[in-house]
Motif scaffolding. Structure first.
Motif, short mmCIF file in Angstrom:
data_model
loop_
_atom_site.label_atom_id
_atom_site.label_comp_id
_atom_site.label_asym_id
_atom_site.label_seq_id
_atom_site.Cartn_x
_atom_site.Cartn_y
_atom_site.Cartn_z
N ARG A 144 0.85 -1.20 0.00
CA ARG A 144 0.00 0.00 0.00
C ARG A 144 0.87 1.24 0.00
N GLU A 145 0.69 2.08 -1.02
CA GLU A 145 1.46 3.32 -1.10
C GLU A 145 0.77 4.41 -0.30
N ARG A 146 1.55 5.08 0.55
CA ARG A 146 1.02 6.20 1.33
C ARG A 146 1.11 7.49 0.52
N ALA A 147 0.49 8.52 1.03
CA ALA A 147 0.44 9.81 0.33
C ALA A 147 1.83 10.40 0.09
N ASP A 148 2.78 10.12 0.99
CA ASP A 148 4.12 10.69 0.86
C ASP A 148 5.04 9.84 0.00
N GLY A 149 4.53 8.75 -0.58
CA GLY A 149 5.33 7.91 -1.45
C GLY A 149 5.98 6.72 -0.77
N SER A 150 5.88 6.65 0.55
CA SER A 150 6.39 5.48 1.26
C SER A 150 5.38 4.34 1.13
N PHE A 151 5.77 3.15 1.55
CA PHE A 151 4.90 1.98 1.38
C PHE A 151 4.75 1.21 2.68
#
Length: 252
Positions: A108-115
């Protein structure tokens, strides 16, 4: 004639040992590993999204990491690192040679680009070579068969008894055992992996168990380790309990 199965997969080095059947939660915020996850997301959901996990041989790599989300001071530094940064001039020498394939059931990709990643160990592999020419490390791997070896069934029963005693010592005599017999598997190889993952052991010891030549050898060593650790715990103050199938989130 034995057929050797090889594969080339993305490589995710960790300061931890992954065993087949065990769940691996990951918090991915370095760009080299973000790139890996973006590539895995291109694989059809019906197909396994596989990468290989190997334990780092000599201490922690030099990447700035933290449990949970990185703060603004560490995030920029994490994005500047090349695929082999922190692993020396010849990365293959930095890693233990036996690792485990992980199948990412959730990316799952978060809004800041981390996963946020949830993977499960599937198959032991031998690390043959490491390629650092792309945005992240890839490796050529040889899948390792798991032979039971003689006496595996009887050894597994002994290991389960020793493990229950070990759990009770960890949890404290006044608390109920963390795992009942019904929760534990019957298959000797699965028993050997679960116990190796759940016991409070250092990385070199866990790595030695992962790369045991067969299930019976692994179970014999676990029996010795559990009896020794239980004897030590008996003389120590109360220690926190360990859950059999869960692990802390590993920051990359």
């Amino acid at each position: 004639m034995t057929v050797v199965t090889t594969a080339r997969l993305p490589l995710f080095p960790l300061n931890a040992v992954l065993f087949p059947g065990l769940v691996l939660p990951l918090n991915v915020f370095e760009e080299r590993y973000r790139a890996m996850m973006r590539e895995l997301l291109k694989v059809d959901e019906d197909e396994p999204r596989r990468f290989a996990v190997v334990a780092i041989r000599d201490g922690r790599e030099t990447a700035p990491t933290s449990v949970g989300m990185p703060d603004t001071a560490t995030a920029p530094a994490a994005t500047d690192r090349g695929p082999s940064d922190g692993f020396g001039p010849d990365p293959v020498q930095t890693f233990h040679r036996v690792g485990c394939i992980a199948d990412a059931a959730k990316i799952r990709e978060r809004a800041d680009g981390s996963f946020e990643v949830l993977a499960t160990g599937t198959t032991r592999v031998k690390l043959l070579s490491v390629d650092a020419s792309g945005p992240y490390l890839t490796a050529e791997l040889e899948e390792l068969d798991e032979d039971s070896g003689e006496e595996a069934g009887a050894l597994a029963e002994g290991v389960l008894r020793a493990f229950r005693s070990y759990q009770k010592r960890l949890a404290g005599a006044s608390e109920r055992s963390l795992t009942t017999g019904a929760d534990l598997p019957d298959d000797p190889s699965v028993v050997s992996y679960l116990v190796a993952a759940a016991a409070v052991l250092d990385i070199p010891t866990k790595q030695r168990l992962l790369q045991a030549p067969d299930t019976a050898t692994r179970l014999r060593e676990e029996l010795t380790l559990l009896r020794s650790e239980t004897a030590v715990i008996r003389h120590l103050p109360s220690l926190p309990a360990v859950d059999l199938t869960r692990a802390p989130t590993h920051p990359n």
